[in-house]
Design a protein around this motif. Sequence first.
Motif, short mmCIF file in Angstrom:
data_model
loop_
_atom_site.label_atom_id
_atom_site.label_comp_id
_atom_site.label_asym_id
_atom_site.label_seq_id
_atom_site.Cartn_x
_atom_site.Cartn_y
_atom_site.Cartn_z
N ASN A 39 0.84 -1.13 0.02
CA ASN A 39 -0.04 -0.01 -0.04
C ASN A 39 1.01 1.31 -0.03
O ASN A 39 1.78 1.15 0.59
N GLY A 143 -5.94 4.04 -8.64
CA GLY A 143 -5.25 3.45 -7.74
C GLY A 143 -5.80 2.37 -6.73
O GLY A 143 -6.87 1.72 -7.20
N GLY A 144 -5.00 1.89 -5.69
CA GLY A 144 -5.45 0.51 -4.99
C GLY A 144 -6.92 0.85 -4.61
O GLY A 144 -7.87 0.02 -4.83
N GLY A 146 -8.84 3.36 -4.94
CA GLY A 146 -9.76 3.90 -6.01
C GLY A 146 -10.30 3.21 -6.95
O GLY A 146 -11.81 2.95 -6.95
N ARG A 169 -4.24 5.52 -17.60
CA ARG A 169 -4.40 4.99 -16.18
C ARG A 169 -6.05 4.45 -16.14
O ARG A 169 -6.41 4.12 -15.15
N SER A 196 -8.25 11.64 -1.98
CA SER A 196 -6.89 11.25 -1.46
C SER A 196 -5.92 11.75 -1.92
O SER A 196 -4.63 11.58 -1.48
N PHE A 218 -9.40 10.90 2.99
CA PHE A 218 -8.58 9.71 3.77
C PHE A 218 -7.11 9.64 3.30
O PHE A 218 -6.34 8.51 3.70
N ASN A 220 -3.31 11.93 1.42
CA ASN A 220 -2.75 13.15 0.99
C ASN A 220 -1.53 12.92 -0.02
O ASN A 220 -0.38 13.04 0.19
N PHE A 244 -10.67 10.04 8.12
CA PHE A 244 -11.03 8.69 7.96
C PHE A 244 -9.69 7.83 8.28
O PHE A 244 -8.55 8.29 7.82
N SER A 245 -9.97 6.82 8.93
CA SER A 245 -9.04 5.97 9.18
C SER A 245 -9.46 4.54 9.05
O SER A 245 -10.50 4.10 9.83
N GLY A 297 -4.10 -0.24 -10.12
CA GLY A 297 -4.61 -1.09 -9.20
C GLY A 297 -3.69 -1.52 -8.20
O GLY A 297 -3.11 -0.37 -7.35
N1 LIG Z 1 -6.96 6.93 5.75
C1 LIG Z 1 -6.86 5.41 5.45
O1 LIG Z 1 -7.32 4.89 6.35
C2 LIG Z 1 -5.97 5.04 4.40
C3 LIG Z 1 -6.26 3.68 3.84
C4 LIG Z 1 -5.61 3.46 2.90
C5 LIG Z 1 -4.92 4.33 2.00
N2 LIG Z 1 -4.85 5.55 2.27
C6 LIG Z 1 -4.24 6.81 1.74
O2 LIG Z 1 -5.19 6.78 0.38
C7 LIG Z 1 -4.47 7.30 -0.60
C8 LIG Z 1 -4.62 6.13 -1.65
O3 LIG Z 1 -3.98 4.80 -1.31
P1 LIG Z 1 -3.60 3.80 -2.59
O4 LIG Z 1 -2.99 2.77 -1.61
O5 LIG Z 1 -4.78 3.66 -3.37
O6 LIG Z 1 -2.46 4.52 -3.40
P2 LIG Z 1 -2.33 4.51 -4.69
O7 LIG Z 1 -2.34 2.84 -5.26
O8 LIG Z 1 -0.66 4.86 -4.86
O9 LIG Z 1 -3.30 5.26 -5.46
C9 LIG Z 1 -3.22 6.60 -5.18
C10 LIG Z 1 -3.62 7.09 -6.59
O10 LIG Z 1 -3.78 8.76 -6.44
C11 LIG Z 1 -3.55 9.22 -7.55
N3 LIG Z 1 -2.93 10.64 -7.51
C12 LIG Z 1 -3.45 11.81 -7.51
N4 LIG Z 1 -2.32 12.69 -7.18
C13 LIG Z 1 -1.32 12.13 -6.98
C14 LIG Z 1 -0.10 12.49 -6.57
N5 LIG Z 1 0.19 14.08 -6.57
N6 LIG Z 1 0.74 11.66 -6.06
C15 LIG Z 1 0.50 10.30 -6.06
N7 LIG Z 1 -0.42 9.95 -6.40
C16 LIG Z 1 -1.65 10.53 -6.97
C17 LIG Z 1 -2.78 8.61 -8.50
O11 LIG Z 1 -3.63 8.09 -9.72
P3 LIG Z 1 -3.43 8.82 -11.10
O12 LIG Z 1 -1.88 8.75 -11.42
O13 LIG Z 1 -4.11 8.35 -11.98
O14 LIG Z 1 -3.83 10.39 -10.68
C18 LIG Z 1 -2.84 7.18 -7.82
O15 LIG Z 1 -3.41 6.03 -8.69
C19 LIG Z 1 -2.86 7.23 -0.10
O16 LIG Z 1 -2.69 8.53 0.16
C20 LIG Z 1 -2.91 6.29 1.14
O17 LIG Z 1 -1.89 6.69 2.05
C21 LIG Z 1 -5.42 6.00 3.52
#
Ligand SMILES: NC(=O)c1ccc[n+]([C@@H]2O[C@H](COP(=O)([O-])OP(=O)(O)OC[C@H]3O[C@@H](n4cnc5c(N)ncnc54)[C@H](OP(=O)(O)O)[C@@H]3O)[C@@H](O)[C@H]2O)c1
Length: 304
Positions: A39, A143-144, A146, A169, A196, A218, A220, A244-245, A297
């Motif tokens: 993650n 992303g994961g 999303g 994407r 996010s 959730f 940044n 959210f967590s 993904g």
């Molecule tokens: N609060 C919680 O409980 C919780 C739980 C899980 C995850 N999270 C957070 O949620 C977010 C998404 O997690 P994930 O595991 O889905 O991550 P991921 O797979 O890396 O997906 C993040 C997506 O955000 C988009 N994005 C837009 N602007 C970005 C930027 N400036 N830098 C990086 N990515 C950017 C990217 O898509 P595009 O390139 O298509 O724009 C990427 O596919 C992360 O910040 C993670 O830390 C929080």
Amino acid sequence: MLAVVNSSNAAAPIELREVPEPQPAPNEALVEVRAFSLNRGELRLLQVRPEGWRPGQDISGVVLRAAADGNGPRAGERVVALTDNAGWAERAAVPTHRMAVLPDNVLIEEAAALPVAGLTALRTLRHRAPLLGKRVLITGAAGGVGHLATQIAARSGARVTAVVGGPERVRHLRGVDEIVEGVDKVQGNFALILESAGGPSLIAAIAHIEAKGTIVVFGNSSGEPTPFSFRDLAEHPNARIQGFSYFTSEAEERFAPDLALLVSLVADGSLKPHLVEHSWRVLAQIGPQLRDRQIRGKAVFDID
Ligand SMILES: NC(=O)c1ccc[n+]([C@@H]2O[C@H](COP(=O)([O-])OP(=O)(O)OC[C@H]3O[C@@H](n4cnc5c(N)ncnc54)[C@H](OP(=O)(O)O)[C@@H]3O)[C@@H](O)[C@H]2O)c1
């Protein structure tokens, strides 16, 4: 046994090392881990945790020994599980209330994609349930979290708008009504926004929330701050910005039923995790790809 361990070597921040076998507590099953996923939040943990720390939250595999207290899955059952850490190893001790048994038609690798990302998708969407007929905006949709959230929202009857970074994407996205490349192209207002990316993306979310709508913040991913004031919200009366967590948003005993719900959605075909699969031996090379938005993904690793 072999496990992924944080190393102080800047060139190879994680490595496979021999570590002691896990010693399960009475409420823990011993699991032979077959696959796990990475993650975005764990990338940061790998940087800040000390030498010797053992990462790993999302795992799937086979129960080697059931919990001594008699609860949970039996030996031989295939399971998905959420661990606090130390899951990226040949074997792991897992509390039985943090695991679910896999239906026969769910692959071990698919299941490994589910715990953190799937629970986050499911639980963020609950903030505006029922979703039938509602407009839902999902940033970071490729992303994961999303790509799972878009599917669960669509399955719940929402009309989903997915925000992605570019045309390359989108190929794995399912169930969306509308795909927009960049948050500045979003049109209209939404009952629920899963946000996010942060920075300008959260500003845009505020601009597109319905009166009484909910923005669940959730993540940044951009690392950028978001300056805003009451005036930005004034045209969206009583809209809510919800922190959210995934870990604390619901009671501890809800982990097993929610993991079971996620695997049942995979089993009935309404949720399909998109996997980028590798051997765990190349984990250190794949982390930078996730950081640089090159993974669509979920990145899943086989313990071979
Ligand atoms: N609060 C919680 O409980 C919780 C739980 C899980 C995850 N999270 C957070 O949620 C977010 C998404 O997690 P994930 O595991 O889905 O991550 P991921 O797979 O890396 O997906 C993040 C997506 O955000 C988009 N994005 C837009 N602007 C970005 C930027 N400036 N830098 C990086 N990515 C950017 C990217 O898509 P595009 O390139 O298509 O724009 C990427 O596919 C992360 O910040 C993670 O830390 C929080």
